[in-house]
Structures are given as structure tokens and as C-alpha cells.
Write an enzyme that holds these catalytic residues in place. Structure first.
Site, mmCIF file in Angstrom:
data_model
loop_
_atom_site.group_PDB
_atom_site.id
_atom_site.type_symbol
_atom_site.label_atom_id
_atom_site.label_comp_id
_atom_site.label_asym_id
_atom_site.label_seq_id
_atom_site.Cartn_x
_atom_site.Cartn_y
_atom_site.Cartn_z
ATOM 1 N N LEU A 144 0.866 -1.173 0.000
ATOM 2 C CA LEU A 144 0.000 0.000 0.000
ATOM 3 C C LEU A 144 0.902 1.223 0.000
ATOM 4 O O LEU A 144 2.014 1.180 0.554
ATOM 5 C CB LEU A 144 -0.885 0.036 1.260
ATOM 6 C CG LEU A 144 -1.909 -1.086 1.471
ATOM 7 C CD1 LEU A 144 -2.583 -0.915 2.828
ATOM 8 C CD2 LEU A 144 -2.945 -1.093 0.364
ATOM 9 N N ASP A 145 0.444 2.326 -0.604
ATOM 10 C CA ASP A 145 1.202 3.569 -0.527
ATOM 11 C C ASP A 145 1.388 3.970 0.935
ATOM 12 O O ASP A 145 0.560 3.646 1.790
ATOM 13 C CB ASP A 145 0.455 4.720 -1.231
ATOM 14 C CG ASP A 145 0.413 4.554 -2.744
ATOM 15 O OD1 ASP A 145 1.143 3.694 -3.266
ATOM 16 O OD2 ASP A 145 -0.365 5.291 -3.382
ATOM 17 N N ARG A 146 2.444 4.705 1.203
ATOM 18 C CA ARG A 146 2.734 5.153 2.568
ATOM 19 C C ARG A 146 1.508 5.811 3.229
ATOM 20 O O ARG A 146 1.196 5.549 4.392
ATOM 21 C CB ARG A 146 3.898 6.156 2.551
ATOM 22 C CG ARG A 146 4.256 6.697 3.930
ATOM 23 C CD ARG A 146 5.088 7.973 3.799
ATOM 24 N NE ARG A 146 6.361 7.696 3.160
ATOM 25 C CZ ARG A 146 7.492 7.450 3.820
ATOM 26 N NH1 ARG A 146 7.509 7.458 5.132
ATOM 27 N NH2 ARG A 146 8.611 7.223 3.159
ATOM 28 N N THR A 148 -1.701 5.600 2.351
ATOM 29 C CA THR A 148 -2.945 4.841 2.273
ATOM 30 C C THR A 148 -3.016 3.917 3.477
ATOM 31 O O THR A 148 -2.061 3.200 3.780
ATOM 32 C CB THR A 148 -3.002 4.001 0.983
ATOM 33 O OG1 THR A 148 -2.882 4.862 -0.144
ATOM 34 C CG2 THR A 148 -4.307 3.234 0.887
#
Length: 334
Positions: A144-146, A148
Site C-alpha cells: 500500500l502507498d505510505r 494509504t
């Protein structure tokens, strides 16, 4: 760091090997973040041309290898990884949503990176030492993106991790993200089939819509449905990626004119004015996929404080949503 540029030849036994595996065999200390930076900047070349991590090599091809970071002190590396404080161990275990013999699911908080980089010392991968080292150490199977938040799955053994990763690769993992976006998408539900391409490097990297024939363009597909509205200003969306491109949901919502609130990279003036004081309003709410050994695994993540702030501001309530909002969409199309 080794200061010399090397030219290596692909051996007969390596025909068909991926570039990333070619490097991993020779320099196991180079992680995927470091290798991807070298690939994106064109420092790694095959027969003089740029390549990607998943490019297949052929016998006899030449591989340009740039200066690489030196092999770290292995003992020091293990100490840094394993030396979690008791507070960090408690924190890591407090993130657990579900755990059995094969799987751990955590609720990743917004702001915590999944893996480390040159400027990132604290990340999920480091915290996995809370479960032990070697075969005891859980394995990441997706990212997951940082910024998110939400469900992040881990395999507790190599075989469980391989089965989970296979479910993602075969599109058998049904992911539901919640997002707050600017405006009200029309139609209320739909499918975005817009290829994406990466531009720029490192912190300045951004993903943009691309022509399918453009070199470097990757297919990207996202299903969306409107769950709720706060007047004409903001909509609460269910988003389901059918591919796993970097920043896919953020770039796709920007592409249809409805940027996710709190997004500094993919926002516009209108979304920024509505986002004052808010972080990225994107949360991986639910995942459903085959369990590695038995039946179906379904995990839901409660709201992270960052997206809860947006829900509170615009008057949305989590219990107003169907567990899987896309089931309703499919029924309405019959």
C-alpha cells in the site's frame, strides 16, 4: 560502493530469467527499491537499451551493471532488523486484524511505509521482526502507498505467501477501497480503463494517463461506485483496482476529474481547498480472496484516524455502506 561499471553476459542457463532475478542471484543485498531506482534512471541497460524489472533476458545479451552499494555488514543488518523495543513489538502486534497459522492481516496506518528506502528507517517490513526471524518472519505479499491506510496481508510461511501472491497475480483478490473525492462522478458507477505511465524519479515520480502504444505505458483498470454524497462538493466512493499499478487509484480519480481529497500529488485547486487539514482520504477497507489452505478469507479494516477525520467533517458514517458495494452494482446490471 563498487565504483566500476561492469558488463556481464547472460549465460545459457539464465535464458528467460527476469532482470530483477538476474540481479538478486548475484547481489542479494540489493533490494527492489534500490534496483528500481537504477532501472528507472537508465543506469541498468540490456544490449544498450532501458529495461524493466520484469523484462526477460536471453542467452548472450549484455547487461550493463552500474556501481552498486557495498554489501552491508550482515551482523549489523540483522541486529538493526531484530532490535525492536518492547514498545515496538507491542505496537506491531496491536495492528493485527486477523491471524491464523497461515495469514496475518494488519491495519496499516496512514503515514507508515510498507518497505524501507534511503530515507525511510521505520516501516512495516522492519516491524515484522515482532514475530521472529528466519522462517518465523512473516512475508509481505502486496503493498500500500505510505499514506494509504487499511488491510495489508502477510504470509506466515513461504508456501502461504506464494499462494496469497498468486491470488493477487490471478486477480482473485477482490479489494474494496474507500475514498473521499471532490465532486460527484457521473455516472455514479463505472469502469476506468486508462493506461498509466510513470514520469520523473524518486520523490518527484508521478503517474499519468498514457496512450496504450506509448513505451512504458501499463494497462490499468479501476471499477468505482458512489456510496454517499455530501452535497455537490464531496463524494464517498468505493474503488476496486483490477490491476496493481503505482498510485493507480489516485491517478485514475484525477483522470476523471474527481481527485481524492488530501492528495498533494494528484489534487487540484478545488480538492486542495476542501482538504485543508486532511491527510490522504484513501483507505483499503476490505479484501476477499482464497485462503491459502481453507475456504475464503475476508478481512475488513476499521477507519484510520486520518480518513475518519474526513468522514467526520463531511458527515459520512461507515455503517451506511454495504460490506461489498460492488455486489449491489452487479445485481443492478442483471
Amino acid at each position: 560502493m563498487s565504483n566500476e561499471v561492469k558488463t556481464l553476459y547472460v549465460a545459457e542457463g539464465e535464458d528467460g530469467i527476469r532482470v530483477d532475478r538476474f540481479f538478486k542471484r548475484r547481489w542479494p543485498h540489493i533490494n527492489h527499491v534500490q534496483l528500481n531506482k537504477l532501472l528507472r534512471s537508465g543506469q541498468v541497460r540490456v544490449d544498450g537499451g532501458r529495461v524493466k524489472a520484469d523484462t526477460r533476458l536471453a542467452t548472450g545479451q549484455t547487461v550493463r551493471v552500474p556501481p552498486l552499494p557495498a554489501v552491508p555488514d550482515q551482523d549489523q543488518q540483522k541486529r538493526e532488523r531484530a532490535e525492536l523495543s518492547p514498545q515496538e513489538v507491542r505496537y506491531a502486534r496491536s495492528l493485527v486484524l486477523y491471524e491464523d497459522e497461515d495469514v496475518i492481516a494488519i491495519n496499516k496506518p496512514s503515514g507508515l511505509a510498507v518497505q524501507g528506502g534511503t530515507k525511510t528507517k521505520n516501516h512495516v517490513d522492519r516491524l515484522l521482526s515482532a514475530w521472529g526471524e528466519g522462517l518465523e518472519r512473516p512475508r509481505l505479499v502486496h503493498r500500500l502507498d505510505r499514506d494509504t491506510s487499511g488491510v495489508l496481508l502477510l504470509g506466515k510461511s513461504p508456501s502461504a505467501a506464494a499462494r496469497l501472491a498468486g491470488a493477487f497475480a490471478k486477480r482473485r483478490a477482490h479489494k474494496t477501497y474507500w475514498a473521499l473525492v471532490v465532486g460527484n462522478p457521473k455516472p455514479e458507477e463505472g469502469y476506468i480503463d486508462t493506461p498509466l505511465i510513470k514520469k520523473g524519479f524518486h520523490d518527484r515520480e508521478i503517474v499519468q494517463p498514457a496512450d496504450p502504444k506509448e513505451p512504458g505505458a501499463e494497462p490499468a483498470e479501476t471499477e468505482y461506485v458512489t456510496i454517499g454524497r455530501a452535497g455537490p462538493r464531496v463524494a464517498w466512493m468505493g474503488l476496486r483496482p483490477h490491476t496493481g499499478r503505482t498510485h493507480q487509484l489516485r491517478a485514475h480519480m484525477q483522470a476523471i476529474g474527481h481527485s481524492i481529497l488530501g492528495d498533494p500529488k494528484y489534487g487540484n485547486d478545488e480538492s486542495r481547498s476542501l482538504s485543508e487539514g486532511l491527510g490522504l482520504q484513501l483507505h483499503h477497507r476490505r479484501i476477499e480472496l482464497p485462503h491459502p489452505t481453507q475456504g475464503t478469507l475476508i478481512v475488513e479494516a476499521p477507519l484510520d484516524p486520518v480518513i475518519k477525520a474526513g468522514f467526520d467533517r463531511f458527515g459520512f458514517e461507515p455503517y451506511d455502506a454495504e460490506p461489498d458495494p460492488f455486489v449491489k452494482v452487479k445485481k443492478s446490471k442483471r
